[in-house]
Design an enzyme around this catalytic site. Structure first.
Site, short mmCIF file in Angstrom:
data_model
loop_
_atom_site.label_atom_id
_atom_site.label_comp_id
_atom_site.label_asym_id
_atom_site.label_seq_id
_atom_site.Cartn_x
_atom_site.Cartn_y
_atom_site.Cartn_z
N GLU A 1 0.84 -1.20 0.00
CA GLU A 1 0.00 0.00 0.00
C GLU A 1 0.88 1.25 0.00
OE1 GLU A 1 -3.86 1.61 2.59
OE2 GLU A 1 -2.60 -0.03 3.34
N LYS B 1 -9.19 3.40 -2.55
CA LYS B 1 -9.54 2.58 -1.39
C LYS B 1 -10.95 2.93 -0.93
CE LYS B 1 -7.44 1.08 2.99
NZ LYS B 1 -6.28 1.28 3.89
N CYS C 1 -5.90 -3.49 2.13
CA CYS C 1 -5.66 -3.54 3.58
C CYS C 1 -6.94 -3.57 4.42
CB CYS C 1 -4.77 -2.37 3.99
SG CYS C 1 -3.95 -2.61 5.59
N SER D 1 21.38 -1.08 33.66
CA SER D 1 21.24 -1.01 35.11
C SER D 1 21.46 -2.34 35.82
CB SER D 1 19.83 -0.50 35.46
OG SER D 1 18.87 -1.49 35.13
N ILE E 1 15.94 -6.19 34.48
CA ILE E 1 15.49 -6.97 33.33
C ILE E 1 15.11 -6.09 32.14
CG2 ILE E 1 13.02 -7.10 33.88
CD1 ILE E 1 13.37 -10.18 33.20
N ASP E 2 14.67 -4.84 32.38
CA ASP E 2 14.26 -3.99 31.27
C ASP E 2 15.45 -3.57 30.41
OD1 ASP E 2 11.57 -4.11 31.96
OD2 ASP E 2 11.71 -2.39 33.30
#
Length: 713
Positions: free
Chosen positions: A45, A114, A175, A360, A363-364
């Site tokens: 598109e 469209k 789409c 740090s 976990i992030d």
């Protein structure tokens, strides 16, 4: 004897407003389709200008440039002898439309606008375009003069029509039209259309692809036919990653499927199909009876196009493509691949010197680092692609650089730093250092206590007051301010190091892009400091939940062979902004007053299910009053009210959030996706009163039930 046709569709990594680059990728896809023997090529598109031009669609220049670019494609002899379906924006009678142009041998056969526009979530098509909401209606379109010189045509058909070749009928579905209740493919199938083309600009969300492919397969399973789905792929300059997966489906069965994630700029897939299979399939259904009852038909653009030149003789060398299983990635793989491809596109197109991440030990930031590692792995795996090799050599300013390992790339392009204070633990510092070593980043381990102390001392000199932490007798206001000082200073240091670290190594003067690492749940709750180290240039995990990030890290531990990741999974999530004592270690979930699993549920109900506080309470009471939760009405009400309170008082933070990779439907991103006020009464008094009334009614009902049970006993 069969009517065999070879057809092709593609994934293209288009870039908004990159007209010449987009043109070259379109041309390459056409040439590749022809090399594969295809007689029909379908593209994504708005592929000429790029789907994500946003408010640039309001500029008339864009439409002129698009026509000029399309004219260059049309005039190229390499685009002849194949039926082309190309996405382009067009102004007709002063109105802007999202269109497809069907052409053959330099002649425009049809401009198809469209019908139904995407206008929710990340999509704002009705901000730029007008829907052609007149099925089967058509007009004449006056071509631009320079296009008329190329085609020898002055006017062409503009509208909802179909194209008829010597063997079959083709129709377009763009789409969003696939997702609408009355999709055009139904009416087209009943009017004899056997091949449906779909140009799409569909973005990645976790667990979304199965919905898209289910709709495509069901379309032809129900109606019969051949469905060619084309999509954009990559980062075209914004928060979205378009996840490709170009497909060819015949009678509900997949015969060809492109990749969902890859670093290829141009990916073409093809299949040889037998139209007799469609006709046989349809004759087994009631479609023929319904078709003759249709009172209106499509205008068919008659052509001399021959898609199946050998259909009149048997050719044993032409073999129909066999069906194959649909390929899906696990959500953990989607996290590993989608943001990594997005990061690669962003880096190579911004032409910066690499990425910088405050690592740090939590976990992030760990997940963010592993996603960069995944990007490096993808580059190594794709190094045989000339474009990938050119890009990595340009980024490293080394024309002889041919990386053999992800660590070789990370050593040149990825910088990490542990910015510790007296509140940091030895464990987080050690985890950060070991992870950096394993993935190969250039790591800086530093202490910033002197910097923090200087700021606190400056405040004391100016005011005569010195704040202290809560555990030492300070107030909540002092406690929060002292945490925020550390967090905001890390942001300042991040940008300093991002600008100067390459210089210290004698590298290019190009600075680094700073990566943020706040997850979607913390953004939703507002559990972050405004303008702290969550403020960055881009954030690859800002649309991913903590729960999914943990699963991703567990997956990466095995699949990326990084045993150190297990230490991140088992560690208690903590900001480490308060002093650690024998009796106290800061915990994210305790600080927030809710678990990450609860936050995900709140987020989905708020955004996806469109629930306000009252509706959310009712839904959650039905869920959480049952095993295994067994919460009382008061407890559920308290949790719901707490969520909405903190959501409201922190909503202002979303106006300044780092642009993040969009991966979740409940993303709170204020700038594109989640358009809500940032000044709201956090008590929601009217809804709260209603909740209290329901809680009271529930309790009275429960007392009545208990009383009746006692009487029976």
């Amino acid at each position: 004897m069969g009517h065999y046709i070879t057809i092709a569709t593609c994934n293209l990594n288009q870039w908004a407003l990159d007209f010449e680059g987009n043109r070259d990728r379109i041309l390459e896809s056409i040439k590749e389709a022809k090399r594969q023997g295809a007689r029909l090529r379908v593209g994504p598109e708005l592929e000429v200008c790029g789907y994500g031009c946003l408010d640039h669609f309001s500029e008339n220049d864009l439409y002129d440039h698009s026509w000029e670019t399309y004219g260059q494609i049309l005039a190229d002899p390499a685009t002849h002898d194949i039926l082309l379906d190309i996405g382009i924006p067009i102004i007709h009678k002063s109105i802007k439309y999202n269109c497809r142009i069907i052409s053959y041998n330099g002649q425009i056969l049809l401009i198809r606008p469209k019908l139904y526009l995407a206008n929710d979530g990340n999509y704002r098509e009705m901000r730029y375009f007008t829907p052609w909401n007149r099925p089967k209606y058509y007009e004449e379109y006056q071509l631009p003069k320079f296009i008329a010189k190329i085609t020898g045509q002055n006017r062409v058909t503009f509208g909802d029509c179909i194209v008829e070749t010597l063997e079959t009928r083709l129709g377009c579905e763009t789409c969003e039209e696939l997702f609408t209740p009355e999709s055009p493919h139904i009416a087209m199938a009943l009017d004899g259309v056997e091949i449906f083309t779909n140009s799409s600009g569909s973005h990645h969300e976790l667990r979304k692809l199965d919905t898209r492919l289910q709709l495509i397969t069901e379309a032809t399973e129900k109606c019969g036919g051949v469905y060619l789905y084309a999509n954009q792929k990559g980062c075209d300059g914004d928060r979205l990653y378009y996840d490709g997966c170009a497909s060819i489906i015949v009678n509900g069965k997949m015969v060809a499927q492109g990749s969902q994630f890859s670093l290829q700029d141009v990916e073409v897939i093809s299949a040889t199909i037998d139209l007799d299979d469609v006709r046989s399939y349809r004759n087994q259904k009631s479609a023929s009876n319904q078709a003759v009852n249709q009172s209106s038909t499509y205008k068919a653009i008659q052509t001399d196009v021959e898609l199946s030149p050998s259909s009149h003789v048997f050719d044993p060398t032409i073999i129909p493509t066999k069906t194959r299983p649909i390929k899906f990635h696990l959500p953990e793989e989607e996290i590993a691949l989608g943001p990594a491809c997005w990061l690669w596109d962003y880096l190579r197109r911004s032409k910066c010197g690499g990425y910088f991440l405050p690592l740090s030990g939590g976990i992030d930031s760990c997940a963010t680092a592993v996603i960069v590692h995944s990007m490096c792995r993808l580059v190594v795996a794709s190094i045989s692609d000339p474009q990938v090799l050119t890009d990595i050599q340009a980024l490293t300013h080394d024309p002889s650089f041919v990386p053999k390992t992800p660590q070789e790339i990370a050593e040149k392009l990825f910088y990490t730093s542990f910015m510790g204070t007296e509140n940091s633990s030895a464990e987080t510092r050690s985890r950060a250092k070991e992870l950096a070593s394993k993935i190969g980043s250039y790591h800086v381990d530093l202490n910033m206590d002197n910097l923090v102390s200087s700021v606190v001392s400056l405040f004391e000199v100016a005011t005569g007051k010195r704040p202290i932490f809560k555990i030492f007798g300070g107030s909540q206001t002092e406690n929060l301010a002292l945490q925020n000082i550390q967090a905001r200073l890390r942001m300042v240091l991040s940008y300093l190091f991002a600008q100067l670290l390459p210089w210290t190594r004698g590298k290019s003067s190009a600075g680094l892009l700073v990566l943020g690492s706040a997850n979607v749940d913390e953004c939703l709750r507002g559990y972050l400091t405004k303008y702290d180290c969550s403020s960055a240039d881009i954030n690859p995990i800002g649309g991913i939940s903590k729960t999914d990030l943990k699963r991703f890290i567990a997956w990466a531990e095995i699949n990326f062979e990084l045993p150190i990741l297990n230490d991140f999974i088992t560690a208690t999530p903590t900001a480490e902004l308060e002093p650690i004592t024998a009796d106290y270690v800061q915990s994210d979930e305790i600080d927030m007053g809710m678990s990450y699993d609860e936050l995900s549920r709140f987020g989905r109900l708020r955004k996806v299910d469109k629930c306000g506080p009252l509706a959310m309470f009712i839904k959650l009471y039905h869920e959480w009053s049952q095993p295994p939760y067994n919460l009382t009405a008061e407890q559920v009400a308290e949790k719901v009210k707490r969520f909405w309170f903190f959501y409201a008082i922190n909503r202002h933070k979303m106006t300044t959030m780092t642009p993040a990779y969009h991966a979740e439907q409940y993303s709170p991103d204020d700038n594109r996706f989640d358009l809500r006020p940032f000044l709201i009464n956090p008590r929601f008094p009217f809804a709260s009163k209603k909740i209290d009334e329901i809680v009271k009614a529930i309790n009275e009902r429960n007392k009545e039930i208990d009383s009746n049970n006692i009487s029976v006993d």
